[in-house]
Design a protein around this motif. Structure first.
Motif, PDB file in Angstrom:
ATOM      1  N   LEU A  90       1.196   9.760  -0.719  1.00  0.00           N
ATOM      2  CA  LEU A  90       1.341   9.075  -2.005  1.00  0.00           C
ATOM      3  C   LEU A  90       1.290   7.577  -1.741  1.00  0.00           C
ATOM      4  CD1 LEU A  90       4.491   7.881  -2.079  1.00  0.00           C
ATOM      5  CD2 LEU A  90       5.016  10.274  -2.458  1.00  0.00           C
ATOM      6  N   ASN A  91       1.237   6.789  -2.811  1.00  0.00           N
ATOM      7  CA  ASN A  91       1.167   5.342  -2.584  1.00  0.00           C
ATOM      8  C   ASN A  91       1.914   4.523  -3.624  1.00  0.00           C
ATOM      9  OD1 ASN A  91      -0.601   5.628  -4.716  1.00  0.00           O
ATOM     10  ND2 ASN A  91      -2.409   4.978  -3.600  1.00  0.00           N
ATOM     11  N   VAL A  92       2.236   3.303  -3.217  1.00  0.00           N
ATOM     12  CA  VAL A  92       2.879   2.314  -4.089  1.00  0.00           C
ATOM     13  C   VAL A  92       2.123   1.002  -3.868  1.00  0.00           C
ATOM     14  CG1 VAL A  92       5.119   3.430  -3.777  1.00  0.00           C
ATOM     15  CG2 VAL A  92       4.552   1.461  -2.363  1.00  0.00           C
ATOM     16  N   HIS A  93       2.190   0.093  -4.819  1.00  0.00           N
ATOM     17  CA  HIS A  93       1.559  -1.217  -4.602  1.00  0.00           C
ATOM     18  C   HIS A  93       2.429  -2.031  -3.648  1.00  0.00           C
ATOM     19  CE1 HIS A  93      -2.069  -1.860  -6.925  1.00  0.00           C
ATOM     20  NE2 HIS A  93      -1.562  -1.083  -7.863  1.00  0.00           N
ATOM     21  N   ALA A  94       1.869  -2.424  -2.507  1.00  0.00           N
ATOM     22  CA  ALA A  94       2.647  -3.234  -1.567  1.00  0.00           C
ATOM     23  C   ALA A  94       3.062  -4.552  -2.216  1.00  0.00           C
ATOM     24  CB  ALA A  94       1.831  -3.498  -0.298  1.00  0.00           C
ATOM     25  N   SER A  95       2.286  -5.023  -3.186  1.00  0.00           N
ATOM     26  CA  SER A  95       2.620  -6.297  -3.843  1.00  0.00           C
ATOM     27  C   SER A  95       3.859  -6.178  -4.722  1.00  0.00           C
ATOM     28  CB  SER A  95       1.430  -6.812  -4.654  1.00  0.00           C
ATOM     29  OG  SER A  95       0.966  -5.803  -5.521  1.00  0.00           O
ATOM     30  N   GLY A  96       4.429  -4.993  -4.843  1.00  0.00           N
ATOM     31  CA  GLY A  96       5.699  -4.824  -5.558  1.00  0.00           C
ATOM     32  C   GLY A  96       6.872  -5.372  -4.759  1.00  0.00           C
ATOM     33  N   GLY A  97       6.632  -5.712  -3.510  1.00  0.00           N
ATOM     34  CA  GLY A  97       7.682  -6.364  -2.712  1.00  0.00           C
ATOM     35  C   GLY A  97       8.395  -5.430  -1.752  1.00  0.00           C
ATOM     36  N   LEU A  98       9.151  -6.060  -0.848  1.00  0.00           N
ATOM     37  CA  LEU A  98       9.809  -5.331   0.232  1.00  0.00           C
ATOM     38  C   LEU A  98      10.829  -4.304  -0.280  1.00  0.00           C
ATOM     39  CD1 LEU A  98       9.817  -5.324   3.314  1.00  0.00           C
ATOM     40  CD2 LEU A  98      11.646  -7.028   3.246  1.00  0.00           C
ATOM     41  N   ALA A  99      11.670  -4.714  -1.212  1.00  0.00           N
ATOM     42  CA  ALA A  99      12.723  -3.802  -1.692  1.00  0.00           C
ATOM     43  C   ALA A  99      12.105  -2.587  -2.380  1.00  0.00           C
ATOM     44  CB  ALA A  99      13.657  -4.534  -2.647  1.00  0.00           C
ATOM     45  N   MET A 100      11.030  -2.827  -3.117  1.00  0.00           N
ATOM     46  CA  MET A 100      10.386  -1.715  -3.816  1.00  0.00           C
ATOM     47  C   MET A 100       9.742  -0.741  -2.821  1.00  0.00           C
ATOM     48  SD  MET A 100       7.114  -1.591  -6.279  1.00  0.00           S
ATOM     49  CE  MET A 100       6.218  -0.936  -4.858  1.00  0.00           C
ATOM     50  N   ALA A 101       9.017  -1.291  -1.849  1.00  0.00           N
ATOM     51  CA  ALA A 101       8.357  -0.415  -0.865  1.00  0.00           C
ATOM     52  C   ALA A 101       9.400   0.334  -0.034  1.00  0.00           C
ATOM     53  CB  ALA A 101       7.445  -1.250   0.027  1.00  0.00           C
ATOM     54  N   ARG A 102      10.493  -0.349   0.275  1.00  0.00           N
ATOM     55  CA  ARG A 102      11.557   0.302   1.057  1.00  0.00           C
ATOM     56  C   ARG A 102      12.181   1.441   0.238  1.00  0.00           C
ATOM     57  NH1 ARG A 102      14.821  -4.246   3.363  1.00  0.00           N
ATOM     58  NH2 ARG A 102      13.427  -4.232   5.147  1.00  0.00           N
ATOM     59  N   ALA A 103      12.372   1.214  -1.049  1.00  0.00           N
ATOM     60  CA  ALA A 103      12.937   2.275  -1.910  1.00  0.00           C
ATOM     61  C   ALA A 103      12.030   3.496  -1.894  1.00  0.00           C
ATOM     62  CB  ALA A 103      13.107   1.751  -3.333  1.00  0.00           C
ATOM     63  N   ALA A 104      10.720   3.259  -1.862  1.00  0.00           N
ATOM     64  CA  ALA A 104       9.763   4.375  -1.831  1.00  0.00           C
ATOM     65  C   ALA A 104       9.885   5.155  -0.523  1.00  0.00           C
ATOM     66  CB  ALA A 104       8.345   3.843  -2.003  1.00  0.00           C
TER      67      ALA A 104
END
Ligand code: C5P
Length: 249
Positions: A90-104
């Protein structure tokens, strides 16, 4: 993914169709030729989790390409549900930031444990393959080259605990050098040589494109192909031709 993975495992066909029936028909044609598919916004919005279930029942691994981009809590909750559906990536936008990617990344690991299923590979989307330097700078407001920004977002994705990234063929080599052999690289924007020059109808809305073979040689783990297969007169033949091209020594 091990470098010894078979070409049939490396090609993920995008099920960019408007209904479950059409997705199932396309999967039926691809059965026995490839082992994985990609479900994105169009089909998931039309058919929901049933699309994943249909593909999995047919034995296909599913890359859920919903490119989550929201506050960390919401993205984590969405990734938990995606993991529960049994997708392998699955994927998330890396441009959502560190906290967001870490939550994923954390939500995928926790959900996999809670439901006793494999943890999906979690990728960060870097710069969309439909953007070039001009659009990145003028429209998105990022005053960097595409390559620098891709490398920046990939590093951020790794710091967050993601497994790899989605990037165009043009950034595969620098990514491989910077991120090492275990970093998973998934590349869309794949086109056949004939008539695929940027600006031609065959390029569609993609601007950073490459042939399947060039992307593989540059170091991609998975290739995502949509219209060159789904819009072909014979999707099975088109997919088989790509697999054969990938298998050429
Ligand atoms: O039809 P085409 O081969 O251009 O389809 C590419 C697929 O890969 C589409 O489903 C698109 O949403 C997806 N994708 C992309 N660029 C990214 C991430 C995903 O084109 N950066």
């Amino acid at each position: 993914m091990p470098t010894s993975a078979s070409p049939a495992d490396r090609l993920l066909v995008a099920l960019d169709v408007p209904s479950l029936d059409e997705a199932d028909a396309l999967l039926g044609r691809l059965d026995g030729i490839i082992t994985g598919c990609k479900i994105g916004s169009q089909l998931f919005t039309a058919a929901g989790p049933a699309a994943i279930e249909t593909a999995r029942k047919r034995g296909f691994r599913v890359f859920l390409d919903l490119k989550y981009h929201d506050i960390p809590n919401t993205v984590g909750a969405a990734v938990r549900q995606a993991t529960r559906l049994g997708v392998f990536m699955l994927n998330v936008h890396a441009s959502g930031g560190l906290a967001m990617a870490r939550a994923a990344a954390e939500a995928a690991a926790k959900a996999a444990g809670d439901f006793a299923i494999p943890r999906p590979l979690c990728l960060g989307v870097t710069v969309l393959t439909s953007l070039d330097r001009r659009a990145l700078q003028r429209e998105v407001g990022v005053p960097m080259s595409v390559e620098s920004h891709v490398l920046h977002l990939a590093s951020l994705a790794r710091e967050a605990g993601l497994d790899g990234c989605v990037a165009s063929a043009q950034e595969i080599s620098p990514l491989r050098v910077a991120m090492g052999p275990r970093w998973v690289i998934v590349t869309p924007g794949i086109r056949f040589e004939a008539g695929a020059a940027v600006g031609s109808p065959r390029a569609d809305d993609q601007v950073r494109i490459a042939t399947p073979r060039r992307a593989l040689v540059a170091g991609a783990d998975y290739l995502v192909v949509g219209r060159p297969v789904s819009a072909a007169k014979d999707p099975a033949a088109a997919a088989a031709a790509i697999v054969a091209e990938l298998a050429t020594p």
